[in-house]
Design a protein around this motif. Structure first.
Motif, PDB file in Angstrom:
ATOM      1  N   ASP A  15       0.800  -1.238   0.000  1.00 43.72           N
ATOM      2  CA  ASP A  15       0.000   0.000   0.000  1.00 43.72           C
ATOM      3  C   ASP A  15       0.828   1.281   0.000  1.00 43.72           C
ATOM      4  O   ASP A  15       0.285   2.365   0.139  1.00 43.72           O
ATOM      5  N   GLU A  16       2.157   1.168  -0.154  1.00 39.27           N
ATOM      6  CA  GLU A  16       2.973   2.386  -0.256  1.00 39.27           C
ATOM      7  C   GLU A  16       3.496   2.510  -1.687  1.00 39.27           C
ATOM      8  O   GLU A  16       4.064   1.558  -2.214  1.00 39.27           O
ATOM      9  N   THR A  17       3.317   3.693  -2.275  1.00 41.04           N
ATOM     10  CA  THR A  17       3.952   3.966  -3.562  1.00 41.04           C
ATOM     11  C   THR A  17       5.281   4.609  -3.233  1.00 41.04           C
ATOM     12  O   THR A  17       5.330   5.769  -2.818  1.00 41.04           O
ATOM     13  N   GLY A  18       6.366   3.840  -3.359  1.00 40.49           N
ATOM     14  CA  GLY A  18       7.677   4.360  -2.985  1.00 40.49           C
ATOM     15  C   GLY A  18       8.554   4.573  -4.201  1.00 40.49           C
ATOM     16  O   GLY A  18       8.643   3.716  -5.081  1.00 40.49           O
ATOM     17  N   VAL A  19       9.200   5.739  -4.265  1.00 39.65           N
ATOM     18  CA  VAL A  19      10.163   6.015  -5.331  1.00 39.65           C
ATOM     19  C   VAL A  19      11.432   6.554  -4.676  1.00 39.65           C
ATOM     20  O   VAL A  19      11.383   7.545  -3.946  1.00 39.65           O
ATOM     21  N   GLY A  20      12.540   5.857  -4.902  1.00 35.76           N
ATOM     22  CA  GLY A  20      13.799   6.280  -4.306  1.00 35.76           C
ATOM     23  C   GLY A  20      14.846   6.493  -5.376  1.00 35.76           C
ATOM     24  O   GLY A  20      14.790   5.890  -6.454  1.00 35.76           O
ATOM     25  N   ILE A  21      15.798   7.370  -5.085  1.00 40.31           N
ATOM     26  CA  ILE A  21      16.913   7.582  -6.000  1.00 40.31           C
ATOM     27  C   ILE A  21      18.208   7.455  -5.204  1.00 40.31           C
ATOM     28  O   ILE A  21      18.356   8.060  -4.136  1.00 40.31           O
ATOM     29  N   VAL A  22      19.119   6.630  -5.728  1.00 39.29           N
ATOM     30  CA  VAL A  22      20.340   6.289  -5.011  1.00 39.29           C
ATOM     31  C   VAL A  22      21.522   6.429  -5.951  1.00 39.29           C
ATOM     32  O   VAL A  22      21.424   6.088  -7.133  1.00 39.29           O
ATOM     33  N   ARG A  23      22.627   6.972  -5.432  1.00 34.65           N
ATOM     34  CA  ARG A  23      23.885   6.934  -6.184  1.00 34.65           C
ATOM     35  C   ARG A  23      24.837   6.025  -5.420  1.00 34.65           C
ATOM     36  O   ARG A  23      25.286   6.376  -4.330  1.00 34.65           O
ATOM     37  N   GLY A  24      25.080   4.827  -5.952  1.00 34.41           N
ATOM     38  CA  GLY A  24      25.915   3.865  -5.242  1.00 34.41           C
ATOM     39  C   GLY A  24      25.238   3.431  -3.953  1.00 34.41           C
ATOM     40  O   GLY A  24      24.209   2.767  -3.966  1.00 34.41           O
ATOM     41  N   THR A  25      25.828   3.842  -2.811  1.00 38.00           N
ATOM     42  CA  THR A  25      25.186   3.521  -1.526  1.00 38.00           C
ATOM     43  C   THR A  25      24.722   4.801  -0.832  1.00 38.00           C
ATOM     44  O   THR A  25      24.501   4.819   0.370  1.00 38.00           O
ATOM     45  N   THR A  26      24.588   5.878  -1.614  1.00 33.78           N
ATOM     46  CA  THR A  26      24.155   7.161  -1.043  1.00 33.78           C
ATOM     47  C   THR A  26      22.709   7.453  -1.432  1.00 33.78           C
ATOM     48  O   THR A  26      22.359   7.443  -2.611  1.00 33.78           O
ATOM     49  N   LEU A  27      21.883   7.716  -0.428  1.00 31.61           N
ATOM     50  CA  LEU A  27      20.473   8.018  -0.671  1.00 31.61           C
ATOM     51  C   LEU A  27      20.313   9.479  -1.070  1.00 31.61           C
ATOM     52  O   LEU A  27      20.734  10.377  -0.352  1.00 31.61           O
ATOM     53  N   ILE A 119      16.867  -6.063   2.660  1.00 34.75           N
ATOM     54  CA  ILE A 119      18.200  -6.289   3.232  1.00 34.75           C
ATOM     55  C   ILE A 119      19.160  -5.216   2.721  1.00 34.75           C
ATOM     56  O   ILE A 119      19.907  -4.595   3.475  1.00 34.75           O
ATOM     57  N   CYS A 120      19.109  -4.974   1.417  1.00 36.15           N
ATOM     58  CA  CYS A 120      20.072  -4.095   0.759  1.00 36.15           C
ATOM     59  C   CYS A 120      19.964  -2.637   1.218  1.00 36.15           C
ATOM     60  O   CYS A 120      20.941  -1.892   1.195  1.00 36.15           O
ATOM     61  N   VAL A 121      18.791  -2.246   1.698  1.00 31.91           N
ATOM     62  CA  VAL A 121      18.573  -0.845   2.091  1.00 31.91           C
ATOM     63  C   VAL A 121      19.537  -0.415   3.194  1.00 31.91           C
ATOM     64  O   VAL A 121      19.882   0.759   3.326  1.00 31.91           O
ATOM     65  N   GLU A 319      23.229  -1.764  -6.811  1.00 32.81           N
ATOM     66  CA  GLU A 319      24.174  -2.869  -6.576  1.00 32.81           C
ATOM     67  C   GLU A 319      24.209  -3.797  -7.801  1.00 32.81           C
ATOM     68  O   GLU A 319      25.264  -4.301  -8.177  1.00 32.81           O
ATOM     69  N   MET A 320      23.054  -3.994  -8.435  1.00 33.68           N
ATOM     70  CA  MET A 320      22.990  -4.815  -9.659  1.00 33.68           C
ATOM     71  C   MET A 320      23.848  -4.177 -10.763  1.00 33.68           C
ATOM     72  O   MET A 320      24.607  -4.859 -11.461  1.00 33.68           O
ATOM     73  N   VAL A 321      23.725  -2.860 -10.909  1.00 36.70           N
ATOM     74  CA  VAL A 321      24.499  -2.149 -11.933  1.00 36.70           C
ATOM     75  C   VAL A 321      25.988  -2.208 -11.588  1.00 36.70           C
ATOM     76  O   VAL A 321      26.837  -2.511 -12.435  1.00 36.70           O
ATOM     77  N   ALA A 322      26.313  -1.951 -10.316  1.00 33.11           N
ATOM     78  CA  ALA A 322      27.709  -1.929  -9.874  1.00 33.11           C
ATOM     79  C   ALA A 322      28.382  -3.278 -10.104  1.00 33.11           C
ATOM     80  O   ALA A 322      29.562  -3.346 -10.431  1.00 33.11           O
ATOM     81  N   ARG A 323      27.614  -4.364  -9.927  1.00 30.64           N
ATOM     82  CA  ARG A 323      28.192  -5.708 -10.083  1.00 30.64           C
ATOM     83  C   ARG A 323      27.934  -6.291 -11.478  1.00 30.64           C
ATOM     84  O   ARG A 323      28.100  -7.491 -11.689  1.00 30.64           O
ATOM     85  N   ASN A 324      27.486  -5.418 -12.385  1.00 33.58           N
ATOM     86  CA  ASN A 324      27.294  -5.863 -13.781  1.00 33.58           C
ATOM     87  C   ASN A 324      26.318  -7.015 -13.943  1.00 33.58           C
ATOM     88  O   ASN A 324      26.515  -7.875 -14.797  1.00 33.58           O
ATOM     89  N   ARG A 325      25.259  -7.059 -13.118  1.00 34.48           N
ATOM     90  CA  ARG A 325      24.268  -8.124 -13.267  1.00 34.48           C
ATOM     91  C   ARG A 325      23.419  -7.829 -14.506  1.00 34.48           C
ATOM     92  O   ARG A 325      23.224  -6.674 -14.880  1.00 34.48           O
ATOM     93  N   GLU A 326      22.913  -8.907 -15.102  1.00 33.68           N
ATOM     94  CA  GLU A 326      22.146  -8.766 -16.341  1.00 33.68           C
ATOM     95  C   GLU A 326      20.813  -8.046 -16.090  1.00 33.68           C
ATOM     96  O   GLU A 326      20.106  -8.342 -15.126  1.00 33.68           O
ATOM     97  N   ALA A 327      20.479  -7.106 -16.972  1.00 33.77           N
ATOM     98  CA  ALA A 327      19.203  -6.397 -16.847  1.00 33.77           C
ATOM     99  C   ALA A 327      18.041  -7.331 -17.187  1.00 33.77           C
ATOM    100  O   ALA A 327      18.220  -8.365 -17.821  1.00 33.77           O
ATOM    101  N   SER A 328      16.846  -6.956 -16.761  1.00 34.66           N
ATOM    102  CA  SER A 328      15.645  -7.731 -17.090  1.00 34.66           C
ATOM    103  C   SER A 328      15.247  -7.451 -18.535  1.00 34.66           C
ATOM    104  O   SER A 328      15.628  -6.431 -19.106  1.00 34.66           O
TER     105      SER A 328
END
Length: 369
Positions: A15-27, A119-121, A319-328
């Protein structure tokens, strides 16, 4: 700083519409629009109401986040979105929006797991997660003990709820006590003035033959409800503060005991606690006490990052981008029962989790023509 990935995350699992923007590990931004008031009169979350509210809140919430972060949509390195688990209709709104933005901006799309995001937050508050990390996730729909060797690819469930999650138990007892919805914050408040040892309520699944890391709160919920009903039937007052404190103690006693035990058994010296119930003050205090005694370092994000939010989804996306994980791929589906072992949903050819209810299968052509 500038070379760290800039990612926007969208969370609509409940029930929460959440939108976050992060640079690396910085909120940089954490914008939330909640529809909790619209559900309160029903005493629980109504999926159809939630989906409609997400639809209305989505674009303004994304615009607010971009403004707060002081970035433009073109600056982004990727868009991440909760693909599951959660309410199917609610997830669909987020997934559809993320696809539209990613497609229009020509950015990679990452469908990520709601639980792994919780967990990652913590990276946004306490820096990089140690590997492995033991995580106790407690929310309305889940209570689980998870061992994460790599938050982007390797999360192993050690234990989970067999029936009612901790958050559901709080909501139900609050209802029996006529304290309203949601139950967590209000029971926490009353419990502060009550005696946690006033009434001895059962500690579920703590016997020698019980599964060591699984949770069950339905027996506790029934016991508390029966205790209250018996007092009312006898025409006696129900001591709301003592009931709240004793019930809450039974929940957090079991949660912290099992989490510390899992850390010891697995030889892990870090415990991370996340999810909405991690905002509970008694859970935080007891976990701190027991972790100190056991020589375990406790990491709990601030309450606002524990409840559902977009920042956690952005954190995992970064973290997905930083570790080069495959995009959906563009036919990413909302999967209401996405298993925790699938930290994200990669592109084609990676065994698209069969056996799950795929809410929609769309190809790029018919979605954007």
């Amino acid at each position: 700083m500038a070379d760290e990935p800039l990612v926007l995350g969208i969370e609509t699992s409940c029930d929460e519409t959440g939108v976050g923007i992060v640079r690396g590990t910085t909120l940089l931004a954490d914008a939330v629009a909640s529809s909790v008031d619209e559900h309160a009169r029903f005493g629980g979350v109504v999926p159809e109401v939630a989906s409609r509210a997400h639809l209305e809140a989505m674009v303004p919430t994304i615009q607010r986040a971009l403004k707060d972060a002081g970035v433009t949509a073109k600056d982004l390195d990727g868009i991440s979105v909760t693909a599951g688990p959660g309410l199917a209709g609610a997830l669909l709104v987020g997934v559809s929006a993320a696809k539209a933005y990613a497609y229009a901006l020509d950015k990679p799309l990452y469908g990520v797991n709601h639980l792994a995001s919780h967990i990652c937050v913590d990276q946004l508050e306490h820096g990089k997660l140690p590997e492995p990390t033991m995580a106790l996730l407690v929310s309305g729909g889940h209570s689980s003990l998870l061992l994460s060797a790599d938050i982007t690819s390797d999360v192993r469930p050690l234990g989970a709820t067999i029936d009612d999650a901790a958050g559901e138990a709080f909501d139900k007892i609050a209802r029996v006590l006529n304290l309203g919805f949601p139950g967590g914050p209000v029971i926490d408040r009353y419990a502060k003035e009550g005696d946690p040892n006033a009434i001895s309520f059962p500690r579920g699944l703590t016997g020698p033959r019980d599964p060591a890391y699984d949770f069950s709160f339905s027996g506790l919920k029934t016991a508390v409800a029966r205790w209250i009903e018996a007092r009312r039937a006898a025409g006696e007052d129900v001591p709301v503060r003592d009931v709240s404190a004793s019930f809450q103690e039974a929940v957090v006693d079991v949660l912290t005991r099992k989490a510390v035990r899992a850390c010891k058994d697995e030889g892990v010296d870090h415990l991370m606690i996340g999810g909405g119930v991690a905002a509970n003050s008694r859970l935080r205090a007891l976990a701190q006490e027991r972790c100190e005694r056991a020589g375990i370092r406790l990491r709990v994000p601030r309450p606002k990052l524990c409840t559902d939010n977009g920042a956690m989804v952005a954190a995992l996306g970064a973290e997905m981008v930083a570790r080069n994980r495959e995009a959906s791929s563009w036919d990413l589906s909302a999967d209401s029962s996405l298993p925790v072992t699938e930290t994200h949903v990669p592109g084609h050819g990676h065994g698209h989790h069969h056996g799950h209810d795929h809410v929609h299968e769309v190809s790029k052509e018919n979605l954007y023509s």
